[in-house]
Design an enzyme around this catalytic site. Structure first.
Site, short mmCIF file in Angstrom:
data_model
loop_
_atom_site.label_atom_id
_atom_site.label_comp_id
_atom_site.label_asym_id
_atom_site.label_seq_id
_atom_site.Cartn_x
_atom_site.Cartn_y
_atom_site.Cartn_z
N LYS A 32 0.84 -1.21 0.00
CA LYS A 32 0.00 0.00 0.00
C LYS A 32 0.87 1.25 0.00
CE LYS A 32 -3.78 -2.40 2.31
NZ LYS A 32 -4.42 -2.76 3.58
N GLN A 71 -3.87 -1.09 9.92
CA GLN A 71 -3.87 -2.43 9.33
C GLN A 71 -4.47 -3.42 10.33
OE1 GLN A 71 -2.94 -3.23 6.12
NE2 GLN A 71 -3.69 -5.28 6.56
N ASP A 111 -10.19 4.08 4.97
CA ASP A 111 -10.56 2.66 4.95
C ASP A 111 -12.07 2.49 5.10
OD1 ASP A 111 -8.84 0.64 4.35
OD2 ASP A 111 -8.00 0.46 6.36
#
Ligand code: NAP
Length: 295
Positions: free
Chosen positions: A54, A98, A121
């Site tokens: 990412k 994450q 996200d």
């Protein structure tokens, strides 16, 4: 019949080219790039690899990327401090925590601490709540489900009134993609590990989203002829003939499914590349929003 292959890699590449051009335009206008901040806790190799991919993708598009990499022993207060630092940093427009976090960390608290405006996200409870509510729009939608929706859109899938079956109900894929399909006026059935007669239900679907994490689980003879199949599953299986001794397969048995489906994604090269791309797109969107523009 042989299904059309939905090439997620090609679609992702095209979107990333546009993102890089937009990033350059932003940088030229404001003198700094859009920024993504990442919080990684622990030493799970898969998580570390996702974070590396990412960050690399953001940097290759000209974005700034800042990492808070904490050991597995990090305390709740330390993880909260990392999120707070990124919330307070005006050069950071998107924050990615994450998952999964180590078991001793209170994940709901961490996710709800992420500034709503930087929740690229889309996992903040308010963003998920808005996604679930009629007439409300979240600031961001989660990357993988959004990637599925973009692939469907690119296929020209007619979602209005279509029967969509989502297999899996996780917070990160199944549940949000079901909500997004409902917002697109599909009639949605969500299946999970306690669902009875799964093949029968799948057989009624014009659109199938498989997100269960079981290699080759959904068979071709479960599908309605012509169905559009999006395979989110990414399962590592042993393969002594592969250079690394393993390879990745999806949740759908592609050999039988492509004889029946109208269109299907492959694994790898389907949903996977879309996920990072949509995260980058959300970060760019957030950067523009931070300067009062919508594009
Ligand atoms: P997860 O949290 O483990 O959820 C799996 C879901 O599948 C659960 O809702 C579970 O039901 C359901 N399920 C499990 N076995 C089933 C069965 N036999 N029949 C019907 N439903 C079943 O997994 P996830 O995080 O959503 O990920 C799913 C897959 O997508 C994994 O392979 C993952 O690696 C992949 N993934 C890919 C990307 C990408 O970017 N390509 C991103 C995220 C995830 P219950 O709720 O009843 O337990």
């Amino acid at each position: 019949m042989s299904a059309q292959i939905i090439d997620g890699q090609a679609i992702a590449d095209e979107i990333r080219t546009n993102i890089a051009a937009e990033v350059a335009r932003f940088q030229a206008q404001f003198g700094y790039p859009p920024g993504l901040g990442v919080v990684l806790v622990g030493d799970n190799p898969a998580s570390a690899q996702y974070v590396r991919m990412k960050r690399r993708a953001c940097e290759s598009a000209g974005m700034k990327s800042v990492g808070h990499i904490l050991p597995a022993s990090a305390t709740q207060a330390e993880v909260e401090a990392a999120v707070k630092a990124l919330n307070d940093d005006p050069t950071i427009h998107g924050i990615l925590v994450q998952l999964p976090l180590p078991p001793h960390i209170d994940e709901p608290t961490i996710l709800s601490m992420v500034s709503l405006e930087k929740d690229v996200d889309g996992f903040h409870p308010i963003n998920i709540g808005r996604l679930a509510m009629k007439g409300r729009e979240p600031l961001f939608t989660p990357a993988t489900p959004t990637g599925c929706m973009v692939l469907l859109e690119r296929m020209g899938a007619q979602l209005e009134g279509a029967n969509a079956v989502v297999i899996g109900r996780s917070n990160i894929v199944g549940m949000p993609v079901a909500l997004m399909l409902m917002k697109a006026n599909a009639t949605v059935t969500v299946c999970h590990s306690r669902t009875r007669d799964l093949p029968e239900i799948v057989r009624r679907a014009d659109v199938v989203i498989a997100a269960i994490g079981r290699p080759n689980y959904v068979k071709g003879n479960w599908l309605k002829p012509g169905a559009i199949v999006i395979d989110v599953g990414t399962n590592q299986i042993d393969d002594p003939t592969a250079p690394r001794g393993y390879r990745y397969v999806g949740d759908v048995e592609v050999a039988t499914a492509q004889e029946v489906a109208g269109a299907i994604t492959k694994v790898p090269g389907g949903v996977g590349p879309m996920t990072i791309t949509l995260l980058m797109q959300n970060t760019l969107k957030s950067a523009w929003r931070s300067v009062g523009a919508t594009t």
